[in-house]
Scaffold this motif. Structure first.
Motif, mmCIF file in Angstrom:
data_model
loop_
_atom_site.group_PDB
_atom_site.id
_atom_site.type_symbol
_atom_site.label_atom_id
_atom_site.label_comp_id
_atom_site.label_asym_id
_atom_site.label_seq_id
_atom_site.Cartn_x
_atom_site.Cartn_y
_atom_site.Cartn_z
ATOM 1 N N PHE B 398 24.751 8.534 16.454
ATOM 2 C CA PHE B 398 24.462 8.521 15.004
ATOM 3 C C PHE B 398 25.628 8.939 14.250
ATOM 4 N N GLY B 399 26.219 9.882 14.679
ATOM 5 C CA GLY B 399 27.619 10.284 14.087
ATOM 6 C C GLY B 399 28.304 9.216 13.766
ATOM 7 N N GLY B 400 28.547 8.263 14.644
ATOM 8 C CA GLY B 400 29.640 7.237 14.411
ATOM 9 C C GLY B 400 28.904 5.912 13.297
ATOM 10 N N ARG B 401 27.446 6.155 13.145
ATOM 11 C CA ARG B 401 26.894 5.138 12.084
ATOM 12 C C ARG B 401 27.145 5.916 10.817
ATOM 13 N N VAL B 402 27.232 7.068 10.732
ATOM 14 C CA VAL B 402 27.724 7.775 9.460
ATOM 15 C C VAL B 402 29.303 8.212 9.273
ATOM 16 N N ALA B 403 29.848 8.383 10.119
ATOM 17 C CA ALA B 403 31.292 8.496 10.017
ATOM 18 C C ALA B 403 32.125 7.155 9.696
ATOM 19 N N GLY B 404 31.589 6.002 10.214
ATOM 20 C CA GLY B 404 32.283 4.724 10.343
ATOM 21 C C GLY B 404 32.142 4.472 8.714
ATOM 22 N N PRO B 405 30.892 4.256 8.112
ATOM 23 C CA PRO B 405 30.925 3.773 6.787
ATOM 24 C C PRO B 405 31.584 4.759 5.685
ATOM 25 N N SER B 406 31.478 6.125 6.264
ATOM 26 C CA SER B 406 32.133 7.230 5.030
ATOM 27 C C SER B 406 33.311 7.206 5.083
ATOM 28 N N SER B 407 34.238 6.939 6.168
ATOM 29 C CA SER B 407 35.581 7.033 6.242
ATOM 30 C C SER B 407 36.166 5.549 5.652
ATOM 31 N N LEU B 408 35.286 4.557 5.974
ATOM 32 C CA LEU B 408 35.698 3.266 5.276
ATOM 33 C C LEU B 408 35.524 3.449 3.474
ATOM 34 N N ASN B 409 34.515 4.091 3.190
ATOM 35 C CA ASN B 409 34.296 4.191 1.659
ATOM 36 C C ASN B 409 35.390 5.019 1.045
ATOM 37 N N TYR B 410 35.636 5.981 1.763
ATOM 38 C CA TYR B 410 36.893 6.918 1.223
ATOM 39 C C TYR B 410 37.957 6.182 1.142
ATOM 40 N N ALA B 411 38.135 5.219 2.293
ATOM 41 C CA ALA B 411 39.455 4.665 2.205
ATOM 42 C C ALA B 411 39.388 3.463 1.068
ATOM 43 N N LYS B 412 38.427 2.740 0.877
ATOM 44 C CA LYS B 412 38.250 2.034 -0.467
ATOM 45 C C LYS B 412 38.454 2.566 -1.608
ATOM 46 N N GLY B 413 38.058 3.904 -1.803
ATOM 47 C CA GLY B 413 38.152 4.358 -2.831
ATOM 48 C C GLY B 413 39.620 5.343 -3.385
ATOM 49 N N LEU B 414 40.270 5.091 -2.298
ATOM 50 C CA LEU B 414 41.637 5.725 -2.509
ATOM 51 C C LEU B 414 42.197 5.079 -3.804
ATOM 52 N N GLU B 415 42.958 5.892 -4.536
ATOM 53 C CA GLU B 415 43.506 5.417 -5.757
ATOM 54 C C GLU B 415 45.009 5.900 -5.723
ATOM 55 N N GLY B 416 46.042 5.042 -6.564
ATOM 56 C CA GLY B 416 46.981 5.452 -6.652
ATOM 57 C C GLY B 416 48.139 4.946 -5.799
ATOM 58 N N LYS B 417 49.321 5.338 -5.494
ATOM 59 C CA LYS B 417 50.418 4.501 -4.644
ATOM 60 C C LYS B 417 50.190 5.149 -3.394
ATOM 61 N N SER B 418 50.654 4.294 -2.541
ATOM 62 C CA SER B 418 50.649 4.803 -0.904
ATOM 63 C C SER B 418 51.878 5.515 -0.848
ATOM 64 N N PRO B 419 51.697 6.629 0.192
ATOM 65 C CA PRO B 419 52.989 7.678 0.102
ATOM 66 C C PRO B 419 54.207 7.049 0.544
ATOM 67 N N GLY B 420 55.356 7.690 0.275
ATOM 68 C CA GLY B 420 56.607 6.911 0.682
ATOM 69 C C GLY B 420 56.653 7.331 2.192
ATOM 70 N N SER B 421 57.989 6.873 2.737
ATOM 71 C CA SER B 421 57.816 7.023 4.013
ATOM 72 C C SER B 421 58.471 8.380 4.300
ATOM 73 N N GLU B 422 59.040 9.303 3.482
ATOM 74 C CA GLU B 422 59.640 10.484 3.626
ATOM 75 C C GLU B 422 58.729 11.341 4.383
#
Lengths: 251, 577
Positions: B398-422
């Motif tokens: 059950f946890g996987g069924r929540v954490a999978g979509p949640s982590s994906l939604n969070y990822a989709k909602g990420l705004e701004g530049k990706s961090p540099g390599s530093e």
């Protein structure tokens, strides 16, 4: 009265990596009732000193569940491939020799890389291609008898005993081995898995497939889960033969 | 087209694999990290089954009753929303697993059979022999392999988490991992990171857990600022075979199928659980059964042959039925002890088994660190003060069924530049310098010996019976062990597949987690679920119906308390007699 501590003598094949020549090291481990090979290897980790007092490094080996359901700790013990967790000292003659499996690339000491076995599961499509994880209602009915047959096959831990004992399995052949073949039988008997039966049979009909089996029957002898591997292979021989005929007549 | 969201999942047991499947199914890509090939994860050790109120035995079971048993069994400590949803989803989860091909035992009509388990009066547990966890793990492993062959999953097996990569806003941006075959450190970027790294049994030395269950990854998150919640709630399973290398579980399903626990009193068999708890008998929850066995053995001195064991007896049950329903555990007992449990009673004793506590998460399974999620035994959310048998597999799926979509939604909602390599380079350098220090130390203490001391300390003082005086002493000892840790050295300093270096890293993390558990236990002056203090024998809802949240501080873990959501079920006295 002081009791003399009983010890157990181990002879372990050491090898830094696949490029280095192997050498043997001996260890004397204090005996305790009920101990297994894993306990002894942990004793060495706590005190990495050989039988003649030389400091050495900890032995590298793989382990995980320690109750013979994960398959990780497989090695060759007194010449026989098996899991080291269920290898009880009381049942082994001394010195107890530990060697890595020989059919896989050596990582270090008793550790090998069994990726080839997992790749074989990919090749034979050992899965049921469900439509999705969303709610599609109940699965197919299954008789208790079918379940009992399937359950025994699905206990395979991908431990590697069967292919270690197989004369046909080596770095010069592509043979997928008994473990992967038996999984084809498992999925081909499942009510849903059956629907992709022919697709799966295709994967074992070419080079490295079922015809590479030399019928030595060693696999079934060494399988720790007593999976009827040779029965599986015989059944798949029947299935591929029938499918072969079918293909000829459908042309 | 925008790049596909990339999620890192750490841990390939049931929770990690279910999370991975959900992410792939919804269009994301996964880098899956595991310290063992995922098929060898600790989920294989789960034996008895998975709960779902399918009500196929005409008993009038329902998901509401399952929910009530779960909250009651957990002594009301769990926040109720996630467990409630879990119990509602359970029958559908069984169907899903069945469609994936899990070989559940069947009734004569070909339906999935159900058996009894602890803490309930209903037949509610679906099972595949006595290796249900293994069978479920294999089914999910097969589905993930299918996604892997389609290029949606990249596996990093034999890689271990060393640290999280955080940006200036304290958001997780990736990880640094160690290749266990080459000792190479490498950073990996991701839009979100999911921890599915299981429990921490090795903190107690010997437990029923696999060797990988060190809690190291959870401790890394905790040391990076994640709250570690209800740390003090450690389940001690009543029936395990004591062993030198580990204690091997003898499933609760043995009692579910009619097994009886007894010892000799005045020369006659004494079925103490049946006598003390006539309503639930041998199927009282685990915390209750473990305390009863402790009382019989330690207080009354009635262990079999004067030793720390009592009997778990199946010998009165037809051996063919036993083979079909419990074959897996009978085999374990035969192989490791040498006796046949179909003929003679098994000798068992309680053992540390499961951590109800874990990384704090919200109802989307996100930790208090943005971008970091937790799922499975490593989260704290489902089992309150005591987990019911056969609810763990359920909470993983059950946890996987929540954490999978949640982590994906969070990822989709990420705004701004990706961090540099530093930030990645900096973190790799930091880890490298830790390793160089460990490699260059000479003639210091052996980390495996320190671990042995840690295990003894925790088992003696922080398991079934807890006294504040001893807990205080334990924390002082843990600080001494942390001090001694600064002077360890490795028997092996080679850069190949070195087994000592990763263990040394895990040990450090275990020591910090041990402090969180100990300080949590010290602060909770009541008895609730698995947490029992003879000096405070009653539950105290006024002061302690609260989640403990541990925040890392290098000097001493800091504790905060949070109210429990009791929306559906109000606390009532918990009794099984």
């Amino acid at each position: 009265m002081t009791e003399i501590q009983k010890t157990v003598r181990f002879k372990i094949k050491r090898q830094k990596d696949s490029e280095t020549q192997p050498h043997w090291e001996e260890f004397d481990i204090p005996y305790r009732a009920g101990m297994n090979v894993i306990t002894a290897l942990w004793d060495i980790a706590k005190n990495p000193v050989t039988a003649n007092g030389q400091k050495t490094t900890q032995v590298a080996w793989d382990a995980s569940c320690l109750e013979e359901v994960c398959g990780a700790c497989t090695m060759v013990i007194n010449g026989k491939v098996r899991q080291s967790c269920t290898a009880l000292i009381d049942h082994l003659s001394q010195p107890i020799t530990l060697e890595p499996m020989t059919k896989f690339p050596l990582v270090r000491d008793l550790r090998v890389n069994r990726q080839r076995m997992f790749d074989a599961l990919k090749r034979v499509k050992a899965w049921i291609p469900i439509d999705g994880t969303y709610d599609l209602g109940e699965g197919p009915k299954l008789s208790a008898q079918e379940q009992q047959i399937g359950y025994v096959l699905s206990k395979c831990m991908t431990c590697g005993c069967c292919v270690e004992a197989c004369p046909q399995y080596n770095d010069r052949s592509e043979f997928v081995g008994a473990a992967a073949l038996s999984q084809v039988r498992l999925f081909n008997l499942h009510p849903t898995g059956k629907m992709q039966k022919e697709e799966r049979l295709e994967t074992i009909m070419g080079s490295g497939g079922i015809e590479d089996c030399g019928n030595s029957q060693n696999c079934v002898e060494v399988c720790p889960k007593e999976i009827p591997l040779t029965t599986s292979i015989a059944e798949l021989n029947r299935q591929t033969t029938l499918y072969g005929f079918k293909k000829i007549f459908q042309k | 087209m925008a790049k596909k969201p990339k999620i890192i999942v750490i841990g390939g047991g049931l929770a990690g694999l279910m999370t991975t499947i959900q992410i792939c199914e919804n269009g994301g890509e996964v880098d899956l990290f595991s310290v063992v090939p995922v098929k060898r994860s600790h989920s294989v050790c789960a034996q008895g089954g998975i709960n779902a109120a399918k009500n196929t035995k005409g008993e009038g079971d329902s998901t509401d009753k399952h929910f009530d048993d779960t909250i009651y069994g957990g002594d009301f400590l769990a926040n109720q929303e996630l467990p409630r949803k879990m119990c509602e989803a359970a029958p559908g989860i069984i169907d899903l697993l069945d469609r994936m091909g899990v070989m559940f035992n069947r009734t004569p009509e070909g339906n999935i059979d159900l058996r009894r388990f602890g803490g309930t009066l209903y037949h509610r547990t679906a099972f595949a022999g006595a290796t249900t966890g293994q069978q479920m793990l294999y089914a999910l492993d097969e589905q993930v392999r299918r996604f892997e062959s389609e290029g949606k999953v990249t596996k990093y097996e034999m890689w271990e988490l060393m640290s999280l990569v955080m940006d200036e806003a304290k958001t997780v941006r990736g990880i640094v991992a160690l290749n266990l075959y080459s000792m190479e450190l490498q950073s990996f970027a991701a839009d979100s990171v999911v921890l599915a790294t299981g429990g921490c049994g090795l903190v107690f030395g010997r437990s029923t857990n696999s060797t990988a269950c060190t809690g190291s990854a959870a401790s890394i998150a905790y040391q990076n600022g994640a709250y570690y919640a209800n740390a003090e709630f450690i389940q001690v399973h009543p029936t395990a075979i004591p062993g030198e290398d580990k204690n091997r579980l003898m499933s609760e399903s043995a009692r579910g199928e009619g097994g009886r626990v007894w010892t000799y009193k005045e020369g006659k068999p004494w079925y103490f659980l049946e006598e003390w708890y006539p309503k639930y008998g041998n199927l009282v929850p685990r915390d209750v059964a473990s305390r009863a066995i402790f009382k019989v053995v330690k207080e009354l001195g009635l262990g079999v042959d004067g030793k720390d064991v009592v009997y778990l007896d199946l010998s009165h049950i037809d051996s063919k039925t036993l083979d079909i329903k419990l074959g897996g555990i009978l085999e374990i007992y035969e192989k490791f002890v040498g006796d046949d449990p179909r003929k003679v009673p098994m000798k068992i004793f309680p053992s540390v088994h499961y951590s109800m506590g874990g990384i704090w998460i919200d109802t989307n399974h996100m930790t208090n660190i943005p971008g970091l999620f937790a799922v499975g035994e490593v989260d704290y959310a489902y089992h309150g003060g005591n987990r019911l048998g056969a609810n763990s597999l359920l909470s993983c799926i059950f946890g996987g069924r929540v954490a999978g979509p949640s982590s994906l939604n969070y990822a989709k909602g990420l705004e701004g530049k990706s961090p540099g390599s530093e930030i990645f380079d900096r973190e790799v350098k930091k880890q490298e310098s830790i390793h160089e220090n460990l490699f260059s130390a000479e003639d210091g203490e052996n980390p495996f010996k320190l671990h042995e001391e840690l295990g003894r300390l925790m088992t003696d003082n922080v398991s079934v019976l807890r006294y504040n005086k001893n807990l205080e002493k334990t924390d002082a000892e843990l600080q001494k062990l942390l001090e001694r840790y600064q002077h360890i050295s490795l028997s092996d300093t080679s850069r190949g597949a070195n087994p000592v270096l990763p263990f040394a890293r895990e040990l450090y993390n275990m020591l910090h987690l041990a402090r969180a558990i100990t300080i949590g236990a010290l602060n909770r002056n009541e008895s609730r679920g698995a947490h029992y203090k003879p000096d405070f024998p009653e539950r105290n809802d006024k002061d302690f119906l609260k989640t403990s949240k541990m925040k890392y501080h290098p000097d001493r873990p800091m504790i905060e308390w949070e109210d429990v959501d009791q929306r559906w079920i109000k606390p009532r006295p918990r009794k099984y007699d």
